[in-house]
Design a protein around this motif. Structure first.
Motif, PDB file in Angstrom:
ATOM      1  N   ILE A  38      48.996  53.470  -1.000  1.00 53.31           N
ATOM      2  CA  ILE A  38      48.616  54.216   0.195  1.00 53.31           C
ATOM      3  C   ILE A  38      48.877  55.699   0.002  1.00 53.31           C
ATOM      4  N   GLN A  39      50.050  56.006  -0.524  1.00 57.08           N
ATOM      5  CA  GLN A  39      50.465  57.400  -0.631  1.00 57.08           C
ATOM      6  C   GLN A  39      49.638  58.184  -1.641  1.00 57.08           C
ATOM      7  N   MET A  40      49.074  57.509  -2.620  1.00 57.80           N
ATOM      8  CA  MET A  40      48.255  58.197  -3.623  1.00 57.80           C
ATOM      9  C   MET A  40      46.769  58.197  -3.271  1.00 57.80           C
ATOM     10  N   GLY A  41      46.436  57.776  -2.050  1.00 61.85           N
ATOM     11  CA  GLY A  41      45.067  57.921  -1.561  1.00 61.85           C
ATOM     12  C   GLY A  41      44.063  56.931  -2.114  1.00 61.85           C
ATOM     13  N   PHE A  42      44.498  55.693  -2.376  1.00 62.86           N
ATOM     14  CA  PHE A  42      43.556  54.705  -2.920  1.00 62.86           C
ATOM     15  C   PHE A  42      42.511  54.272  -1.890  1.00 62.86           C
ATOM     16  N   PHE A  43      42.868  54.274  -0.598  1.00 67.82           N
ATOM     17  CA  PHE A  43      41.918  53.795   0.419  1.00 67.82           C
ATOM     18  C   PHE A  43      40.640  54.637   0.454  1.00 67.82           C
ATOM     19  N   PRO A  44      40.725  55.967   0.629  1.00 65.89           N
ATOM     20  CA  PRO A  44      39.477  56.746   0.618  1.00 65.89           C
ATOM     21  C   PRO A  44      38.775  56.723  -0.736  1.00 65.89           C
ATOM     22  N   LEU A  45      39.562  56.632  -1.817  1.00 69.30           N
ATOM     23  CA  LEU A  45      38.965  56.572  -3.148  1.00 69.30           C
ATOM     24  C   LEU A  45      38.116  55.311  -3.298  1.00 69.30           C
ATOM     25  N   ILE A  46      38.642  54.182  -2.844  1.00 76.64           N
ATOM     26  CA  ILE A  46      37.933  52.909  -2.990  1.00 76.64           C
ATOM     27  C   ILE A  46      36.717  52.859  -2.066  1.00 76.64           C
ATOM     28  N   LEU A  47      36.834  53.452  -0.871  1.00 73.24           N
ATOM     29  CA  LEU A  47      35.658  53.548  -0.006  1.00 73.24           C
ATOM     30  C   LEU A  47      34.547  54.337  -0.704  1.00 73.24           C
ATOM     31  N   GLY A  48      34.948  55.398  -1.398  1.00 71.97           N
ATOM     32  CA  GLY A  48      33.977  56.194  -2.144  1.00 71.97           C
ATOM     33  C   GLY A  48      33.299  55.392  -3.230  1.00 71.97           C
ATOM     34  N   VAL A  49      34.068  54.501  -3.875  1.00 71.38           N
ATOM     35  CA  VAL A  49      33.493  53.622  -4.900  1.00 71.38           C
ATOM     36  C   VAL A  49      32.496  52.656  -4.263  1.00 71.38           C
ATOM     37  N   ALA A  50      32.891  52.077  -3.128  1.00 70.23           N
ATOM     38  CA  ALA A  50      32.038  51.082  -2.471  1.00 70.23           C
ATOM     39  C   ALA A  50      30.721  51.677  -1.990  1.00 70.23           C
ATOM     40  N   PHE A  51      30.769  52.903  -1.491  1.00 70.11           N
ATOM     41  CA  PHE A  51      29.572  53.505  -0.914  1.00 70.11           C
ATOM     42  C   PHE A  51      29.004  54.626  -1.782  1.00 70.11           C
ATOM     43  N   GLY A  52      29.293  54.531  -3.069  1.00 68.84           N
ATOM     44  CA  GLY A  52      28.764  55.532  -3.979  1.00 68.84           C
ATOM     45  C   GLY A  52      28.080  54.959  -5.196  1.00 68.84           C
ATOM     46  N   ALA A  53      28.167  53.646  -5.353  1.00 70.34           N
ATOM     47  CA  ALA A  53      27.565  53.012  -6.532  1.00 70.34           C
ATOM     48  C   ALA A  53      26.064  52.817  -6.324  1.00 70.34           C
ATOM     49  N   ARG A  54      25.312  52.921  -7.404  1.00 67.51           N
ATOM     50  CA  ARG A  54      23.880  52.648  -7.321  1.00 67.51           C
ATOM     51  C   ARG A  54      23.669  51.161  -7.104  1.00 67.51           C
ATOM     52  N   LEU A  55      22.797  50.847  -6.155  1.00 62.59           N
ATOM     53  CA  LEU A  55      22.615  49.449  -5.791  1.00 62.59           C
ATOM     54  C   LEU A  55      21.781  48.712  -6.833  1.00 62.59           C
ATOM     55  N   SER A  56      22.413  47.716  -7.431  1.00 61.16           N
ATOM     56  CA  SER A  56      21.736  46.846  -8.386  1.00 61.16           C
ATOM     57  C   SER A  56      22.502  45.533  -8.402  1.00 61.16           C
ATOM     58  N   GLN A  57      21.932  44.528  -9.014  1.00 60.68           N
ATOM     59  CA  GLN A  57      22.573  43.217  -9.042  1.00 60.68           C
ATOM     60  C   GLN A  57      23.921  43.277  -9.741  1.00 60.68           C
ATOM     61  N   GLU A  58      23.991  44.003 -10.852  1.00 59.68           N
ATOM     62  CA  GLU A  58      25.250  44.064 -11.599  1.00 59.68           C
ATOM     63  C   GLU A  58      26.299  44.900 -10.881  1.00 59.68           C
ATOM     64  N   MET A  59      25.869  45.888 -10.081  1.00 58.03           N
ATOM     65  CA  MET A  59      26.815  46.720  -9.357  1.00 58.03           C
ATOM     66  C   MET A  59      27.322  46.046  -8.086  1.00 58.03           C
ATOM     67  N   MET A  60      26.658  44.991  -7.645  1.00 58.77           N
ATOM     68  CA  MET A  60      27.047  44.344  -6.400  1.00 58.77           C
ATOM     69  C   MET A  60      28.449  43.751  -6.494  1.00 58.77           C
ATOM     70  N   GLU A  61      28.841  43.271  -7.671  1.00 54.17           N
ATOM     71  CA  GLU A  61      30.193  42.738  -7.840  1.00 54.17           C
ATOM     72  C   GLU A  61      31.225  43.839  -7.623  1.00 54.17           C
ATOM     73  N   LEU A  62      30.918  45.038  -8.127  1.00 54.15           N
ATOM     74  CA  LEU A  62      31.818  46.176  -7.934  1.00 54.15           C
ATOM     75  C   LEU A  62      31.964  46.489  -6.445  1.00 54.15           C
ATOM     76  N   VAL A  63      30.855  46.496  -5.718  1.00 59.63           N
ATOM     77  CA  VAL A  63      30.875  46.790  -4.284  1.00 59.63           C
ATOM     78  C   VAL A  63      31.673  45.720  -3.537  1.00 59.63           C
ATOM     79  N   GLU A  64      31.468  44.453  -3.898  1.00 67.00           N
ATOM     80  CA  GLU A  64      32.199  43.357  -3.251  1.00 67.00           C
ATOM     81  C   GLU A  64      33.700  43.531  -3.416  1.00 67.00           C
ATOM     82  N   LYS A  65      34.127  43.811  -4.638  1.00 68.02           N
ATOM     83  CA  LYS A  65      35.556  43.943  -4.900  1.00 68.02           C
ATOM     84  C   LYS A  65      36.127  45.207  -4.262  1.00 68.02           C
ATOM     85  N   ALA A  66      35.353  46.287  -4.242  1.00 65.66           N
ATOM     86  CA  ALA A  66      35.826  47.528  -3.629  1.00 65.66           C
ATOM     87  C   ALA A  66      36.027  47.345  -2.123  1.00 65.66           C
ATOM     88  N   LEU A  67      35.084  46.701  -1.470  1.00 64.21           N
ATOM     89  CA  LEU A  67      35.214  46.465  -0.029  1.00 64.21           C
ATOM     90  C   LEU A  67      36.380  45.530   0.270  1.00 64.21           C
TER      91      LEU A  67
END
Length: 424
Positions: free
Chosen positions: A149-178
């Motif tokens: 929490i203190q190192m700012g992982f929450f906003p960082l991970i939100l950025g990962v979830a809503f910043g990846a290019r949408l594709s079938q292979e990237m969907m796993e990344l989005v699932e885990k980030a969310l």
């Protein structure tokens, strides 16, 4: 984690590496870190304290001799405990284990995890592995691993979830980030979620509602529910934006309609819908829901919900009550749902044999609204057994407020009976 007879005290662990301190040093903020870790942090261009995020006006590091002495004492006690437990057998491998004892995975370091997620050079598999480790570490929050929490992982991970290019292979990344974001969310500042106000990220939010997997949609609905429950100004603004977004509302209703295909996603959708109806300012969100056909979807769900979904049927009834308070909501119900079993759906929710009275008050309130507007609804309700349902409810253990509303509805219906029993 393989322990050495005694669990490691939390304050013996560096908040960056999650390892036992070897060379603890204290910064001007009063926070202590392992020297190699904090040197690497500063060398990367970070001029803030990783835990407090305060600016470092002084980069000097003071050796924490007291802590190091305590750790040495603890290690000696651990070795004696281990020696006794193994009947006097102790070798160099035990000493090595004491010196390099880690928490969780042997290669977990918050700093390295953060750098993996931030780096453009990290490949997809590396980012997925980093998210899996973060998910594992988050299980111990808030008692341990507060560095997440203190190192700012929450906003960082939100950025990962809503910043990846949408594709079938990237969907796993989005699932885990969310999934990770939802684990960190209860312990994080929800104001950090205002990054979603950026149009590029919000556009991706819209796309995921339409094209995301069931797991992604379920996480998005939970995210909406959590944001709606927050009282901060930033989240209120974001919640209002979500509640006024047609594509988002359509996605929620579509998932509600798909309850036979995936009941868990539908249940999450109902909770998100109810949260938006409850928290958004004004009536625009409710009006938009009515325009998108929410009333028909709620009525259908209540009518066809299976026994295991009865709890969600109560929430669906509460959502229906809220939209029926609008003139447009009443009109939509009277024109489209009365001929299609809408009144019957509400009557069955007034009292249930299971004894669960959740949803009863909303059903009674909804019928009050409709019966005051329409003689046809009163006839349908009486033919559907509402009088018996109300009498059973009055004999139950429901709240006093619910019983008061039930008596008011019963009085209204009886007055109709006295005027014209031929309607029954």
């Amino acid at each position: 984690m393989r322990e050495i007879g005694m669990s490691i005290p939390q304050f013996f662990i560096c908040p960056i590496s999650l390892e036992l301190f070897r060379d603890p040093v204290t910064l001007c903020t009063g926070q202590t870190y392992d020297r190699p870790c904090i040197e690497k942090w500063i060398a990367a261009g970070n001029l803030t304290c990783p835990v407090t995020m305060q600016k470092l006006h002084d980069l000097s590091m003071v050796p924490n001799h007291t802590l190091r002495h305590l750790i040495d004492q603890w290690l000696r006690m651990s070795r004696r405990h281990h020696h006794h437990h193994n009947h006097g057998q102790f070798d160099d491998s035990d000493q090595d284990h004491c010196n390099f004892c880690k928490v969780g995975s042997s290669d977990v370091s918050l700093l390295s995890l953060k750098q993996t997620l931030e780096s453009k050079d990290s490949v997809l598999e590396q980012k997925i592995q980093a998210l899996e480790k973060i998910r594992y570490l988050s299980e111990d929050l808030p008692t341990k691993n507060e560095g997440l929490i203190q190192m700012g992982f929450f906003p960082l991970i939100l950025g990962v979830a809503f910043g990846a290019r949408l594709s079938q292979e990237m969907m796993e990344l989005v699932e885990k980030a969310l999934d990770c974001a939802l684990k960190l969310m209860p312990f994080s500042c929800l104001g950090d979620s205002d990054a979603l106000m950026e149009e590029s990220k919000f556009e991706y939010f819209r796309v995921l509602f339409k094209d995301g997997t069931f797991a992604v949609k379920k996480s998005l609905f939970k995210l909406i529910e959590a944001l709606s429950m927050s009282s901060s100004f930033e989240t209120k603004e974001l919640t209002n934006k979500i509640g006024n977004e047609t594509k988002v509302l359509q996605g929620l209703i579509t998932s509600l309609d798909d309850y036979q295909q995936n009941s868990e996603v539908s249940e999450a959708a109902i909770k998100a819908i109810l949260s938006l109806l409850t928290s958004t300012e004004g009536t625009k969100c409710r009006e938009n829901f009515v325009k998108q056909g929410l009333i028909h979807s709620l009525v259908t769900y209540i009518l066809e919900a299976e026994r295991k979904e009865k709890n969600m049927a109560a929430k669906a009834t509460r959502a229906l009550e809220m939209v029926l308070e609008l003139e447009s909501g009443k009109k939509a119900f009277l024109e489209n749902e009365v001929p299609n079993g809408g009144v019957r759906a509400l009557v069955k929710m007034v009292f249930r044999v299971s004894g669960d009275d959740e949803g009863s008050e909303s059903a009674v309130n909804s019928l009050m609204i409709l019966c005051c507007e329409s003689l046809e609804v009163r006839e349908e309700a009486i033919c559907g057994g509402i009088l018996t349902q109300l009498l059973l409810l009055l004999q139950s253990q429901c709240s006093g407020r619910t019983k008061t509303r039930a008596r008011m509805l019963l009085k209204l219906l009886r007055s109709m009976w006295a005027k014209g029993p031929k309607h029954v």
